[in-house]
Design a protein around this motif. Sequence first.
Motif, PDB file in Angstrom:
ATOM      1  N   SER A  31      54.391   6.403 -37.246  1.00  0.00           N
ATOM      2  CA  SER A  31      53.894   5.335 -38.100  1.00  0.00           C
ATOM      3  C   SER A  31      54.627   5.248 -39.433  1.00  0.00           C
ATOM      4  O   SER A  31      54.321   4.378 -40.252  1.00  0.00           O
ATOM      5  CB  SER A  31      52.399   5.533 -38.371  1.00  0.00           C
ATOM      6  OG  SER A  31      52.182   6.718 -39.110  1.00  0.00           O
ATOM      7  N   VAL A  32      55.584   6.134 -39.643  1.00  0.00           N
ATOM      8  CA  VAL A  32      56.332   6.140 -40.899  1.00  0.00           C
ATOM      9  C   VAL A  32      57.808   6.324 -40.605  1.00  0.00           C
ATOM     10  O   VAL A  32      58.212   6.687 -39.498  1.00  0.00           O
ATOM     11  CB  VAL A  32      55.858   7.255 -41.852  1.00  0.00           C
ATOM     12  CG1 VAL A  32      54.385   7.102 -42.181  1.00  0.00           C
ATOM     13  CG2 VAL A  32      56.140   8.637 -41.273  1.00  0.00           C
ATOM     14  N   CYS A  33      58.619   6.112 -41.634  1.00  0.00           N
ATOM     15  CA  CYS A  33      60.040   6.409 -41.549  1.00  0.00           C
ATOM     16  C   CYS A  33      60.226   7.923 -41.653  1.00  0.00           C
ATOM     17  O   CYS A  33      59.752   8.555 -42.590  1.00  0.00           O
ATOM     18  CB  CYS A  33      60.785   5.711 -42.680  1.00  0.00           C
ATOM     19  SG  CYS A  33      62.541   6.125 -42.768  1.00  0.00           S
ATOM     20  N   MET A  51      64.915   7.355 -39.146  1.00  0.00           N
ATOM     21  CA  MET A  51      64.331   6.609 -38.039  1.00  0.00           C
ATOM     22  C   MET A  51      63.140   5.838 -38.585  1.00  0.00           C
ATOM     23  O   MET A  51      62.149   6.445 -39.003  1.00  0.00           O
ATOM     24  CB  MET A  51      63.902   7.521 -36.894  1.00  0.00           C
ATOM     25  CG  MET A  51      63.115   6.776 -35.831  1.00  0.00           C
ATOM     26  SD  MET A  51      63.069   7.626 -34.255  1.00  0.00           S
ATOM     27  CE  MET A  51      64.478   6.873 -33.457  1.00  0.00           C
ATOM     28  N   LEU A  52      63.256   4.515 -38.599  1.00  0.00           N
ATOM     29  CA  LEU A  52      62.191   3.690 -39.117  1.00  0.00           C
ATOM     30  C   LEU A  52      61.071   3.569 -38.095  1.00  0.00           C
ATOM     31  O   LEU A  52      61.201   3.975 -36.939  1.00  0.00           O
ATOM     32  CB  LEU A  52      62.747   2.308 -39.480  1.00  0.00           C
ATOM     33  CG  LEU A  52      63.551   2.232 -40.778  1.00  0.00           C
ATOM     34  CD1 LEU A  52      64.846   2.997 -40.696  1.00  0.00           C
ATOM     35  CD2 LEU A  52      63.803   0.785 -41.174  1.00  0.00           C
ATOM     36  N   ARG A  53      59.974   2.970 -38.534  1.00  0.00           N
ATOM     37  CA  ARG A  53      58.787   2.902 -37.683  1.00  0.00           C
ATOM     38  C   ARG A  53      59.048   2.271 -36.341  1.00  0.00           C
ATOM     39  O   ARG A  53      58.521   2.702 -35.344  1.00  0.00           O
ATOM     40  CB  ARG A  53      57.695   2.101 -38.396  1.00  0.00           C
ATOM     41  CG  ARG A  53      56.870   2.885 -39.388  1.00  0.00           C
ATOM     42  CD  ARG A  53      55.691   2.100 -39.828  1.00  0.00           C
ATOM     43  NE  ARG A  53      56.054   0.850 -40.463  1.00  0.00           N
ATOM     44  CZ  ARG A  53      55.189  -0.125 -40.720  1.00  0.00           C
ATOM     45  NH1 ARG A  53      53.922   0.010 -40.376  1.00  0.00           N
ATOM     46  NH2 ARG A  53      55.574  -1.225 -41.318  1.00  0.00           N
ATOM     47  N   GLY A 101      53.071   5.383 -48.448  1.00  0.00           N
ATOM     48  CA  GLY A 101      53.644   4.263 -47.732  1.00  0.00           C
ATOM     49  C   GLY A 101      54.272   4.702 -46.428  1.00  0.00           C
ATOM     50  O   GLY A 101      54.138   5.839 -45.987  1.00  0.00           O
ATOM     51  N   SER A 102      54.983   3.793 -45.811  1.00  0.00           N
ATOM     52  CA  SER A 102      55.603   4.084 -44.520  1.00  0.00           C
ATOM     53  C   SER A 102      57.105   3.921 -44.542  1.00  0.00           C
ATOM     54  O   SER A 102      57.780   4.201 -43.549  1.00  0.00           O
ATOM     55  CB  SER A 102      55.010   3.158 -43.443  1.00  0.00           C
ATOM     56  OG  SER A 102      55.256   1.802 -43.788  1.00  0.00           O
ATOM     57  N   GLY A 103      57.636   3.481 -45.669  1.00  0.00           N
ATOM     58  CA  GLY A 103      59.067   3.232 -45.742  1.00  0.00           C
ATOM     59  C   GLY A 103      59.876   4.487 -45.977  1.00  0.00           C
ATOM     60  O   GLY A 103      59.350   5.553 -46.283  1.00  0.00           O
TER      61      GLY A 103
END
Length: 123
Positions: A31-33, A51-53, A101-103
Motif C-alpha cells: 500500500s506504500v512506496c 517500487m510504487l504502490r 503517506g504512501s509516496g
Amino acid sequence: QVQLVESGGGSVQAGGSLRLSCAASGFTSSSVCMAWFRQAPGKEREEVAFMLRYGITTYSDSVKGRFTISRDNSKNTLYLQMSSLKPEDTAMYYCAAPRYGSGCRRKYEENYWGQGTQVTVSS
C-alpha cells in the motif's frame, strides 16, 4: 509497530548475483512506496530502486538493467535481485518505507529503515 528486516547479503565475485529480501511487518507494504538504498563506506546513502504502490518501478542509473525490485504481497516482503554485480556495488543495503503517506520518500528522516544487509563484491 513498523519493522523492516533485511537479509540475503553476502560476499560474491564480480559478475555474480544475490537476492536481498526485506520482510515488513506492522503495515501493508503493497500500500506504500517501498525502496532500497545503499551506503558505501565514506559515502552518503544513495537510492537504488523504488517500487510504487501500483507496481511501477524506478532505478538509479548505476543499477538499471542489472537490478530488479519486486515484492510478494502474500509474504509482505520486498526483494532486490542483483545481477552482474560490480565491486562498486559493495555497500550496506537498506530497505525503506515512508513514515507518513504512501509516496516515495528520499530523506532519511522521512522513512522507516531496516538494520541493513552487507553486500561485498570482489574483483
